[in-house]
Design a protein around this motif. Sequence first.
Motif, PDB file in Angstrom:
ATOM      1  N   THR A 103       0.848  -1.192   0.000  1.00 34.59           N
ATOM      2  CA  THR A 103       0.000   0.000   0.000  1.00 34.59           C
ATOM      3  C   THR A 103       0.879   1.234   0.000  1.00 34.59           C
ATOM      4  OG1 THR A 103      -1.889   1.096   1.019  1.00 34.59           O
ATOM      5  CG2 THR A 103      -0.248   0.180   2.513  1.00 34.59           C
ATOM      6  N   SER A 104       0.430   2.265  -0.714  1.00 37.17           N
ATOM      7  CA  SER A 104       1.261   3.435  -0.915  1.00 37.17           C
ATOM      8  C   SER A 104       0.558   4.712  -0.465  1.00 37.17           C
ATOM      9  CB  SER A 104       1.630   3.561  -2.400  1.00 37.17           C
ATOM     10  OG  SER A 104       2.479   4.673  -2.618  1.00 37.17           O
ATOM     11  N   ALA A 105       1.372   5.718  -0.115  1.00 41.04           N
ATOM     12  CA  ALA A 105       0.861   7.035   0.272  1.00 41.04           C
ATOM     13  C   ALA A 105       0.005   7.617  -0.843  1.00 41.04           C
ATOM     14  CB  ALA A 105       2.033   7.966   0.575  1.00 41.04           C
ATOM     15  N   GLY A 106      -0.973   8.400  -0.451  1.00 37.95           N
ATOM     16  CA  GLY A 106      -1.898   8.929  -1.447  1.00 37.95           C
ATOM     17  C   GLY A 106      -2.258  10.388  -1.242  1.00 37.95           C
ATOM     18  N   PHE A 107      -3.523  10.689  -1.362  1.00 37.14           N
ATOM     19  CA  PHE A 107      -4.014  12.059  -1.351  1.00 37.14           C
ATOM     20  C   PHE A 107      -3.679  12.749  -0.017  1.00 37.14           C
ATOM     21  CE2 PHE A 107      -7.256  15.401  -1.106  1.00 37.14           C
ATOM     22  CZ  PHE A 107      -7.165  15.936  -2.388  1.00 37.14           C
ATOM     23  N   GLY A 108      -3.115  13.921  -0.095  1.00 37.70           N
ATOM     24  CA  GLY A 108      -2.706  14.667   1.092  1.00 37.70           C
ATOM     25  C   GLY A 108      -1.206  14.869   1.183  1.00 37.70           C
ATOM     26  N   GLU A 109      -0.437  14.013   0.487  1.00 41.05           N
ATOM     27  CA  GLU A 109       1.012  14.223   0.437  1.00 41.05           C
ATOM     28  C   GLU A 109       1.314  15.488  -0.373  1.00 41.05           C
ATOM     29  OE1 GLU A 109       3.271  12.696   2.030  1.00 41.05           O
ATOM     30  OE2 GLU A 109       2.520  10.701   2.551  1.00 41.05           O
ATOM     31  N   VAL A 146       3.520  13.451  -7.203  1.00 42.19           N
ATOM     32  CA  VAL A 146       2.130  13.072  -6.944  1.00 42.19           C
ATOM     33  C   VAL A 146       2.112  11.609  -6.522  1.00 42.19           C
ATOM     34  CG1 VAL A 146      -0.146  12.667  -7.978  1.00 42.19           C
ATOM     35  CG2 VAL A 146       1.119  14.759  -8.521  1.00 42.19           C
ATOM     36  N   PHE A 147       1.400  11.329  -5.427  1.00 45.50           N
ATOM     37  CA  PHE A 147       1.275   9.972  -4.912  1.00 45.50           C
ATOM     38  C   PHE A 147      -0.154   9.495  -5.148  1.00 45.50           C
ATOM     39  CE2 PHE A 147       4.821  11.883  -2.821  1.00 45.50           C
ATOM     40  CZ  PHE A 147       5.760  10.864  -2.712  1.00 45.50           C
ATOM     41  N   GLY A 148      -0.279   8.314  -5.763  1.00 45.43           N
ATOM     42  CA  GLY A 148      -1.589   7.862  -6.241  1.00 45.43           C
ATOM     43  C   GLY A 148      -2.394   7.021  -5.280  1.00 45.43           C
ATOM     44  N   GLY A 149      -1.814   6.647  -4.113  1.00 45.82           N
ATOM     45  CA  GLY A 149      -2.566   5.824  -3.181  1.00 45.82           C
ATOM     46  C   GLY A 149      -2.880   4.441  -3.721  1.00 45.82           C
ATOM     47  N   ASN A 150      -1.920   3.849  -4.412  1.00 45.25           N
ATOM     48  CA  ASN A 150      -2.094   2.526  -5.001  1.00 45.25           C
ATOM     49  C   ASN A 150      -2.013   1.450  -3.907  1.00 45.25           C
ATOM     50  OD1 ASN A 150      -0.372   0.561  -7.527  1.00 45.25           O
ATOM     51  ND2 ASN A 150      -2.532   0.737  -7.117  1.00 45.25           N
ATOM     52  N   ALA A 151      -2.808   0.413  -4.025  1.00 44.60           N
ATOM     53  CA  ALA A 151      -2.732  -0.737  -3.125  1.00 44.60           C
ATOM     54  C   ALA A 151      -2.902  -2.003  -3.952  1.00 44.60           C
ATOM     55  CB  ALA A 151      -3.797  -0.665  -2.039  1.00 44.60           C
ATOM     56  N   ILE A 152      -2.112  -3.033  -3.624  1.00 44.02           N
ATOM     57  CA  ILE A 152      -2.083  -4.272  -4.408  1.00 44.02           C
ATOM     58  C   ILE A 152      -1.961  -5.456  -3.453  1.00 44.02           C
ATOM     59  CG2 ILE A 152      -0.738  -5.635  -6.070  1.00 44.02           C
ATOM     60  CD1 ILE A 152       0.158  -2.996  -7.345  1.00 44.02           C
ATOM     61  N   ILE A 153      -2.708  -6.519  -3.749  1.00 42.27           N
ATOM     62  CA  ILE A 153      -2.560  -7.775  -3.008  1.00 42.27           C
ATOM     63  C   ILE A 153      -2.357  -8.894  -4.023  1.00 42.27           C
ATOM     64  CG2 ILE A 153      -3.606  -9.398  -1.383  1.00 42.27           C
ATOM     65  CD1 ILE A 153      -5.234  -7.102  -0.243  1.00 42.27           C
ATOM     66  N   LEU A 179      -6.288  -1.690  -5.912  1.00 38.02           N
ATOM     67  CA  LEU A 179      -7.065  -0.479  -5.709  1.00 38.02           C
ATOM     68  C   LEU A 179      -6.681   0.525  -6.788  1.00 38.02           C
ATOM     69  CD1 LEU A 179      -9.028   0.954  -3.681  1.00 38.02           C
ATOM     70  CD2 LEU A 179      -6.974   1.911  -2.611  1.00 38.02           C
ATOM     71  N   PRO A 180      -7.645   1.080  -7.487  1.00 33.71           N
ATOM     72  CA  PRO A 180      -7.310   2.069  -8.526  1.00 33.71           C
ATOM     73  C   PRO A 180      -6.528   3.240  -7.950  1.00 33.71           C
ATOM     74  CG  PRO A 180      -9.609   1.401  -8.695  1.00 33.71           C
ATOM     75  CD  PRO A 180      -9.085   0.828  -7.410  1.00 33.71           C
ATOM     76  N   LYS A 181      -5.588   3.738  -8.733  1.00 35.91           N
ATOM     77  CA  LYS A 181      -4.781   4.891  -8.306  1.00 35.91           C
ATOM     78  C   LYS A 181      -5.613   6.160  -8.322  1.00 35.91           C
ATOM     79  CE  LYS A 181      -2.008   4.309 -11.638  1.00 35.91           C
ATOM     80  NZ  LYS A 181      -0.977   4.643 -12.613  1.00 35.91           N
ATOM     81  N   PHE A 182      -5.041   7.176  -7.696  1.00 35.71           N
ATOM     82  CA  PHE A 182      -5.593   8.540  -7.685  1.00 35.71           C
ATOM     83  C   PHE A 182      -6.963   8.607  -7.006  1.00 35.71           C
ATOM     84  CE2 PHE A 182      -3.029   8.189 -11.670  1.00 35.71           C
ATOM     85  CZ  PHE A 182      -1.918   8.857 -11.179  1.00 35.71           C
ATOM     86  N   ASN A 183      -7.147   7.719  -6.012  1.00 41.04           N
ATOM     87  CA  ASN A 183      -8.341   7.823  -5.184  1.00 41.04           C
ATOM     88  C   ASN A 183      -8.120   8.943  -4.163  1.00 41.04           C
ATOM     89  OD1 ASN A 183      -7.281   6.516  -2.518  1.00 41.04           O
ATOM     90  ND2 ASN A 183      -6.669   5.077  -4.138  1.00 41.04           N
TER      91      ASN A 183
END
Length: 648
Positions: free
Chosen positions: A227-233, A239-246, A256-260
Motif C-alpha cells: 500500500t502506498s501514500a496517497g491524497f494529502g502528500e 504526486v502519490f496515487g494511493g495505489n494498493a495491491i494484493i 485499488l485504482p490509483k488517484f483515489n
Amino acid sequence: MHKYGFFRTAAAVPKLKLADCQYNINEIIALAAKAWEAGVEVLLFPELGITGYTCGDLFFQRELQNEAVAALDQLCQWSQGKKLLLVVGLPLVVGGSLYNCAATINDGKILGVVPKTYIPNYQEFYEKRWFASAKSLLQTEIKLCSQVVPIGTDLLFQHAKHEELVVGIEICEDLWVPISPGSFHALAGATVILNPSASNEVVGKSDYRRELIRSQSGRGNVAYLYTSAGFGESTSDLVFGGNAIICERGILLKELPKFNLGNELLIADIDVESLIHDRQMMHGFGDSFDLLKGHHYRTITFETPGTDNFERDVNPWPFVPGDLNRRSERCEEIFNIQTIGLATRLAHIGNAPMVVGISGGLDSTMALLVCVSVCDRFNIPRTKIHAVTMPGFGTTDRTYENAVALINGLGATFHEISIVAACQAHFKDIGHPPDLHNVTYENSQARERTQILMDLANKLGGIVIGTGDLSELALGWATYNGDHMSMYSVNASVPKTLIRYLVEWVADHSPEKAIQEILYDVLDTPVSPELLPPDAEGKIAQKTEETVGPYELHDFFMYQMVRHGFSPEKVYYLACRAFDGVYEKAVILKWLKNFYQRFFSQQFKRNCLPDGPKVGTVSFSPRGDWRMPSDAKATQWLKSLDAIKPIS
C-alpha cells in the motif's frame, strides 16, 4: 476460514494532512475500525502514514517526532481488546539516529518495530538526508509507548494458533533492490510479506511496480500486500496515487485504482495453505536456504479471531481465464504448444503421415485442427493427414456429417471405415450377444477403432495422433488400449472445459465460413463416446456427463486436488462457493465422491500414457508430473466426504 487455510488481509489508504499526526491517526483508526468490523486480521497502512511521507526537514523537528509517538500510543489504546495485526509507519529516533519504521500492533501491544533497510537517494528521492539505514541499528529493543519493544529487520510475526501464517515486513525501496529483505523473510518461513510504501506516480511506473510485486510474490511463494501514500502528500514536485495491491503466488488478487481520494480499504482473503503446498513441491525454495547463513530471526506471536464470512472469489473454471483477451492469448499459446510438440515429433521420425480418428466430437476435432496447423506452419501438404471416420452402432447423422464435412473441408485425406461388421464378427468370436449393451459391447468398439488406426498407420508408415484429453484421464473415461492409446497425444494435458474454448478460438479465427459453421456445430453437440445406439429420433442417447457428471465440476475438482493438494473437505467447500446457485450441494458432493473413486481406481491407465505436450500446471504424464501407485486406496478421501452432511 482458518480451517481451510484462509486469512483475511487488507491494505489501507487513509486520507492525511501533512505533519498533522492527530488528524492522521484519527483517519487511521477510522479505517482500522472499518477493517475490524469486516473481519480483517492483518491490516497494512502506508509508509510514514502517521506523519506523511513528504515532511522533508520537518522530520528533524522534535515536535513532529513526539507527536508521531503519541499518535502511535493512541492507536495502541484503541486496539486493546481487538486481536487485529496492525502495521503503521512513523519516524523513530533510536540511538541518536532517525529511522523510517513500521510498527506492528496487536491487542494494545506493540509487537515489534521494523526499520527500513534500503534508503533511496536518487532522482526524486532524498531520504538519506533524514533517515539512517537499518544496517546501522545497534539496539535490538527500544522503549516505546511505555513498552519494551523488539526492533530490527530480523522480526517475523507468527499466528499463535495457526503457525503457517507468518508475517514479514519490508518497506518501499526494500522491494526494489536485487535481493530484498522480503526474500530472506520468505526463506525464513514468512508466508505473508507486507510492504508499507510511498511510491510516486510517473508515466509507466505503475505497470512496472505491479509486475514487481506480482513476481516477488511468485518467487517467494508468498502473499504480498502493498500500500502506498496517497491524497494529502505534498505535490510540490511529486504526486502519490494511493495505489494498493494484493498478490498471491504470482497472481494479482486485487488492486485499488490509483488517484483515489483516500480512506480506502482493499480486502482479500489469502490462501496460506496453497502457499505451503507449493513450497513443498518446489525444492528450489528449500535449496535456497543457504542464503540465510548469517541471518537470524526472532519470532513474535500474535492472535486473530478469524471469520466465517468467506469473501474470496472462487473461479468455477480455473483452467479458463475469465478475461476475454487473456483467454484468447491462452488459447493461442496452448495451440502453439500443441503444434510445435507434434511438429517436433514428426520431424524426428521423418515427417511421417498423421493418422487421426475423427468422430465429430470436440476432442478429435481439436486433434485434427492441430494436425492442420502443423501442415500449414511447416509447409506440409494437408493430404498427409489421414483422417478416418469409423461409424459404429452409436454414430448419429449429426456427428457423422460433421466429421465428413470437416475432413473434406480442411483438405485432409478422407477415409471411412465402418466398425460394425468387424465388431459383430468379434462378438461372435468371443461369444458375446450383440444385443447385450454392456461394457464389453462398448469397449470392443473403442478397441476396434484403435486397431484400425494403428494398422493403417503401419500401412502408411505413419503415426497415430491421440485425441483424449486431461479430464478423461483424470476420470479414466477411456477404454484401456482403445482410445486410451496412441503414438502421440496432442490433447493429453488440455482439460475438457478448455478444449471447448480452443475449438471456439480456432473457429473465430478461421477465414473459411464453412469450416466455422462446422466447428460451431461441433461445439453445440453433446459430449458422447457414441458407443450405444441412438434414441428413437436418431439423436445421441449416451451422454457422458449424465454418466460421470458435469465436466466443469470434475475439472474444478481435479485442479484443486492435483494443483493445490487440498483436502476433499476443502475442495467441496470451494466447489460449493464456486457453483453456488448452479448445483445443489448434495449434487456437488455426489459427483465429488464419484471423482475420487474414479481418480484412484483409474491410475493404471495414466501410468502407461503415450507421449504428449504439457501445456499447463496440471498434467498426468507418469514421466514428469504425476506419479501414483495404481493400487492406492481412496478410503481416507472418501471417509472425509462421508462425514459431510450437505444442507442445500
